[in-house]
Motif scaffolding. Structure first.
Motif, PDB file in Angstrom:
ATOM      1  N   ILE A   1       0.852  -1.197   0.000  1.00 44.18           N
ATOM      2  CA  ILE A   1       0.000   0.000   0.000  1.00 44.18           C
ATOM      3  C   ILE A   1       0.888   1.247   0.000  1.00 44.18           C
ATOM      4  O   ILE A   1       1.733   1.416   0.886  1.00 44.18           O
ATOM      5  N   PRO A   2       0.730   2.141  -0.972  1.00 42.12           N
ATOM      6  CA  PRO A   2       1.599   3.320  -1.089  1.00 42.12           C
ATOM      7  C   PRO A   2       1.256   4.408  -0.066  1.00 42.12           C
ATOM      8  O   PRO A   2       0.605   5.409  -0.384  1.00 42.12           O
ATOM      9  N   ALA A   3       1.689   4.216   1.147  1.00 43.41           N
ATOM     10  CA  ALA A   3       1.404   5.177   2.220  1.00 43.41           C
ATOM     11  C   ALA A   3       2.647   6.004   2.520  1.00 43.41           C
ATOM     12  O   ALA A   3       3.779   5.578   2.259  1.00 43.41           O
ATOM     13  N   GLN A   4       2.411   7.178   3.089  1.00 39.43           N
ATOM     14  CA  GLN A   4       3.499   8.060   3.504  1.00 39.43           C
ATOM     15  C   GLN A   4       3.192   8.640   4.875  1.00 39.43           C
ATOM     16  O   GLN A   4       2.026   8.860   5.206  1.00 39.43           O
ATOM     17  N   ALA A   5       4.230   8.912   5.656  1.00 37.73           N
ATOM     18  CA  ALA A   5       4.074   9.634   6.920  1.00 37.73           C
ATOM     19  C   ALA A   5       4.371  11.106   6.652  1.00 37.73           C
ATOM     20  O   ALA A   5       5.456  11.435   6.162  1.00 37.73           O
ATOM     21  N   VAL A   6       3.407  11.970   6.945  1.00 34.85           N
ATOM     22  CA  VAL A   6       3.560  13.393   6.634  1.00 34.85           C
ATOM     23  C   VAL A   6       3.169  14.257   7.831  1.00 34.85           C
ATOM     24  O   VAL A   6       2.272  13.905   8.596  1.00 34.85           O
ATOM     25  N   PRO A   7       3.845  15.395   8.014  1.00 37.55           N
ATOM     26  CA  PRO A   7       3.426  16.319   9.083  1.00 37.55           C
ATOM     27  C   PRO A   7       2.135  17.017   8.682  1.00 37.55           C
ATOM     28  O   PRO A   7       1.859  17.220   7.496  1.00 37.55           O
ATOM     29  N   CYS A   8       1.345  17.377   9.680  1.00 35.09           N
ATOM     30  CA  CYS A   8       0.075  18.059   9.405  1.00 35.09           C
ATOM     31  C   CYS A   8      -0.324  18.853  10.640  1.00 35.09           C
ATOM     32  O   CYS A   8       0.439  18.954  11.603  1.00 35.09           O
ATOM     33  N   THR A   9      -1.517  19.399  10.619  1.00 32.16           N
ATOM     34  CA  THR A   9      -2.015  20.212  11.727  1.00 32.16           C
ATOM     35  C   THR A   9      -3.381  19.706  12.175  1.00 32.16           C
ATOM     36  O   THR A   9      -4.278  19.518  11.358  1.00 32.16           O
ATOM     37  N   ALA A  10      -3.516  19.479  13.468  1.00 29.67           N
ATOM     38  CA  ALA A  10      -4.781  19.031  14.052  1.00 29.67           C
ATOM     39  C   ALA A  10      -5.477  20.202  14.737  1.00 29.67           C
ATOM     40  O   ALA A  10      -4.864  21.249  14.980  1.00 29.67           O
TER      41      ALA A  10
ATOM     42  N   SER B   1       0.979  17.830  14.198  1.00 34.35           N
ATOM     43  CA  SER B   1       0.628  16.421  14.208  1.00 34.35           C
ATOM     44  C   SER B   1       1.294  15.703  13.041  1.00 34.35           C
ATOM     45  O   SER B   1       1.976  16.308  12.206  1.00 34.35           O
ATOM     46  N   TRP B   2       1.067  14.384  12.983  1.00 33.20           N
ATOM     47  CA  TRP B   2       1.549  13.554  11.875  1.00 33.20           C
ATOM     48  C   TRP B   2       0.412  12.669  11.400  1.00 33.20           C
ATOM     49  O   TRP B   2      -0.418  12.237  12.200  1.00 33.20           O
ATOM     50  N   ALA B   3       0.420  12.429  10.090  1.00 33.46           N
ATOM     51  CA  ALA B   3      -0.651  11.639   9.494  1.00 33.46           C
ATOM     52  C   ALA B   3      -0.099  10.587   8.557  1.00 33.46           C
ATOM     53  O   ALA B   3       1.032  10.678   8.069  1.00 33.46           O
ATOM     54  N   VAL B   4      -0.925   9.588   8.310  1.00 37.67           N
ATOM     55  CA  VAL B   4      -0.656   8.581   7.281  1.00 37.67           C
ATOM     56  C   VAL B   4      -1.347   9.074   6.011  1.00 37.67           C
ATOM     57  O   VAL B   4      -2.565   9.267   5.992  1.00 37.67           O
ATOM     58  N   ARG B   5      -0.549   9.288   4.947  1.00 37.88           N
ATOM     59  CA  ARG B   5      -1.086   9.841   3.692  1.00 37.88           C
ATOM     60  C   ARG B   5      -1.378   8.705   2.730  1.00 37.88           C
ATOM     61  O   ARG B   5      -0.518   7.865   2.447  1.00 37.88           O
TER      62      ARG B   5
ATOM     63  N   ALA C   1      -5.259  14.435  -1.165  1.00 38.74           N
ATOM     64  CA  ALA C   1      -4.900  13.143  -0.567  1.00 38.74           C
ATOM     65  C   ALA C   1      -5.720  12.905   0.687  1.00 38.74           C
ATOM     66  O   ALA C   1      -6.288  13.839   1.275  1.00 38.74           O
ATOM     67  N   LEU C   2      -5.799  11.632   1.098  1.00 42.54           N
ATOM     68  CA  LEU C   2      -6.468  11.270   2.334  1.00 42.54           C
ATOM     69  C   LEU C   2      -5.445  11.256   3.464  1.00 42.54           C
ATOM     70  O   LEU C   2      -4.429  10.557   3.387  1.00 42.54           O
ATOM     71  N   LEU C   3      -5.699  12.034   4.496  1.00 45.04           N
ATOM     72  CA  LEU C   3      -4.823  12.075   5.663  1.00 45.04           C
ATOM     73  C   LEU C   3      -5.511  11.387   6.836  1.00 45.04           C
ATOM     74  O   LEU C   3      -6.650  11.719   7.168  1.00 45.04           O
ATOM     75  N   LEU C   4      -4.822  10.436   7.437  1.00 39.31           N
ATOM     76  CA  LEU C   4      -5.288   9.804   8.669  1.00 39.31           C
ATOM     77  C   LEU C   4      -4.432  10.377   9.790  1.00 39.31           C
ATOM     78  O   LEU C   4      -3.306   9.935  10.036  1.00 39.31           O
ATOM     79  N   ASP C   5      -4.968  11.416  10.433  1.00 41.63           N
ATOM     80  CA  ASP C   5      -4.237  12.186  11.438  1.00 41.63           C
ATOM     81  C   ASP C   5      -4.231  11.424  12.758  1.00 41.63           C
ATOM     82  O   ASP C   5      -5.281  11.155  13.344  1.00 41.63           O
ATOM     83  N   LEU C   6      -3.052  11.117  13.264  1.00 41.93           N
ATOM     84  CA  LEU C   6      -2.941  10.263  14.438  1.00 41.93           C
ATOM     85  C   LEU C   6      -3.104  10.999  15.760  1.00 41.93           C
ATOM     86  O   LEU C   6      -3.197  10.352  16.801  1.00 41.93           O
ATOM     87  N   ARG C   7      -3.157  12.316  15.757  1.00 42.84           N
ATOM     88  CA  ARG C   7      -3.372  13.007  17.034  1.00 42.84           C
ATOM     89  C   ARG C   7      -4.756  12.695  17.600  1.00 42.84           C
ATOM     90  O   ARG C   7      -4.931  12.649  18.811  1.00 42.84           O
TER      91      ARG C   7
END
Length: 443
Positions: free
Chosen positions: A364-373, A387-391, A415-421
């Motif tokens: 599965i082509p996923a990436q870990a990316v910084p983001c904001t919650a 925060s950090w998300a799975v892209r 993209a779909l972000l799954l924000d882990l915060r």
């Protein structure tokens, strides 16, 4: 005599309902979920046999696969939106202590019963005592079924047929199209706006105070901020000026924060508002407090007691499950929302990288990316939480929402972000499994 055509008609092979419901494999689901829900699943499976989508021999297996885990239509989801208090997802997730308290209170309890004397007792005294201990600045406390109900009770008791003074800049909409003026107007009180959208001074309030003033309402806007050429009378200023006039000052804080929090310097809290002189403070239990839906009312003893004894209070009272969860929330460990608020960004990065590594092993082509919650539910609207998300590719958004373990993220930047915060660490494995089962290439 049946013809060759009719002998192959699938409708002739549909198992009878009574025989299916008598199958021993359905005995446990019937006991757990009730006969009506299981029968509905049986009828649905029979229809699939009629249309040729299911064989008669596999009906029971299909029924078992279609049955929900419990009798409620509510489906648990993983909140990966990055909004800690997502109103559409039920706002605050309860702590394990609160969940245990709700389960313990599901049967008969002493919610309104004194076991020592065998007589009637104060309803919810444990939850009320917990709130009083958490905010000793309050002379008394009361709980109703949500924050809007707290305002309605206060407005009805203090200002029905009279005026409520409120700043024009605080005439807010509280969500789903409900507006504060309409809510308060429904109580029979008349709203009198003072000041302007961006500037309301102490003098504006005092010029409007008269014999018809039932109360002054100070509302924290919460989900928006006015900047620039502004003026705003504080709770302390209003309390000092209104006290000698005998006009009650009600401060609606919305978020339900009981005491100051280091990460929320601009978010008002009940303890500070009461120290500053507010006669009554109202807020919600399922926002920053991190508990069940409830309306918190804290303030002067005689005022709170008059609200508690008002006839409307009976219609707005909370049930034993809410009281149990509220007490456990206040007395118990840090709630999920506070844990999420205080989560370390570096730990979030490591979690995201671990999830991504596991997904990549499945192709599965996923990436870990910084983001904001965000806090959400009208709390701290300008606070950006690193925060950090799975892209993932955006097209997976819908399939993940509909998965057996639904995962709700947010689409951002294509993209779909799954924000882990907003995802407890304990759910990382479930989130990974849901993505793997939903998004992996079947080939």
């Amino acid at each position: 005599m049946p013809t060759a055509a009719t002998s192959h008609d699938p409708r002739r092979h549909v198992p009878r309902t009574d025989r299916l419901l008598a199958d021993e494999r359905l005995a446990e689901p019937i006991n757990r979920l009730g006969p009506a829900l299981v029968k509905a699943a049986v009828v649905s499976a029979q229809e699939r046999v009629r249309t040729g989508g299911l064989t008669a021999e596999t009906v029971v297996e299909a029924v078992l696969e279609s049955l929900p885990a419990n009798a409620s239509g509510l489906v648990p989801v993983i909140n990966a939106t990055g909004v800690l208090l997502h109103t559409n997802l039920g706002r605050a997730a309860l702590s394990s202590a609160a969940v245990d308290a709700v389960a313990a209170a599901a049967g008969p309890t002493d919610v309104e019963f004194d076991r020592s004397t065998g007589e009637r007792a104060r309803r919810g005294r444990g939850a009320l005592a917990a709130l009083a201990e958490a905010v000793p600045e309050a002379g008394a406390v009361h709980v109703v079924n949500n924050g809007a109900a707290a305002l309605v009770l206060a407005a009805t008791a203090l200002a029905a047929g009279r005026e409520i003074l409120i700043s024009r800049g605080e005439m807010v909409e509280i969500g789903d199209g409900f507006r504060l003026p309409d809510l308060l107007g429904s109580t029979g009180a008349r709203l009198r706006e003072v000041g302007t959208t961006n500037r309301t001074t102490l003098k504006d309030y005092l010029d409007a105070v008269g014999e018809q003033t039932g109360m002054v309402l100070k509302v924290h806007p919460s989900n928006f901020v006015v900047r620039g050429f502004t003026a705003n009378a504080s709770v302390a200023e209003l309390a000092a000026a209104l006290g000698p006039l005998g006009v009650p000052l009600v401060a609606d804080l919305g978020s339900g924060l009981l005491r100051p929090h280091r990460l929320l310097p601009d978010e008002p809290d009940a303890a500070t508002a009461l120290r500053d002189g507010a006669d009554l403070v109202t807020g919600s239990g399922d926002k920053l407090l991190g508990g069940p839906q409830a309306g918190l009312m804290l303030g002067r003893v005689e005022l709170v007691e008059s609200l508690r004894r008002h006839p409307l209070a009976r219609a707005l009272r909370v049930d034993k499950l809410t009281l149990a969860a509220l007490e456990a929330t206040v007395r118990g460990p840090a709630t999920p929302v506070i844990r999420a608020l205080e989560a370390d960004a570096e730990q979030l990065r490591r979690r995201a990288e671990a999830v991504v590594e596991s997904l990549r092993q499945s192709g599965i082509p996923a990436q870990a990316v910084p983001c904001t919650a965000r806090v959400g539910a009208g709390g701290a609207p300008e606070l950006a939480l690193p925060s950090w998300a799975v892209r993932l590719p955006a097209e997976h958004s819908g399939s993940l929402r509909r998965a057996a373990t639904p995962v709700v993220g947010r689409v951002e930047g294509g993209a779909l972000l799954l924000d882990l915060r907003s995802v407890p660490a304990a759910q990382d494995e479930s989130l990974t499994a849901a993505v793997r089962s939903t998004c992996a290439d079947p080939t």
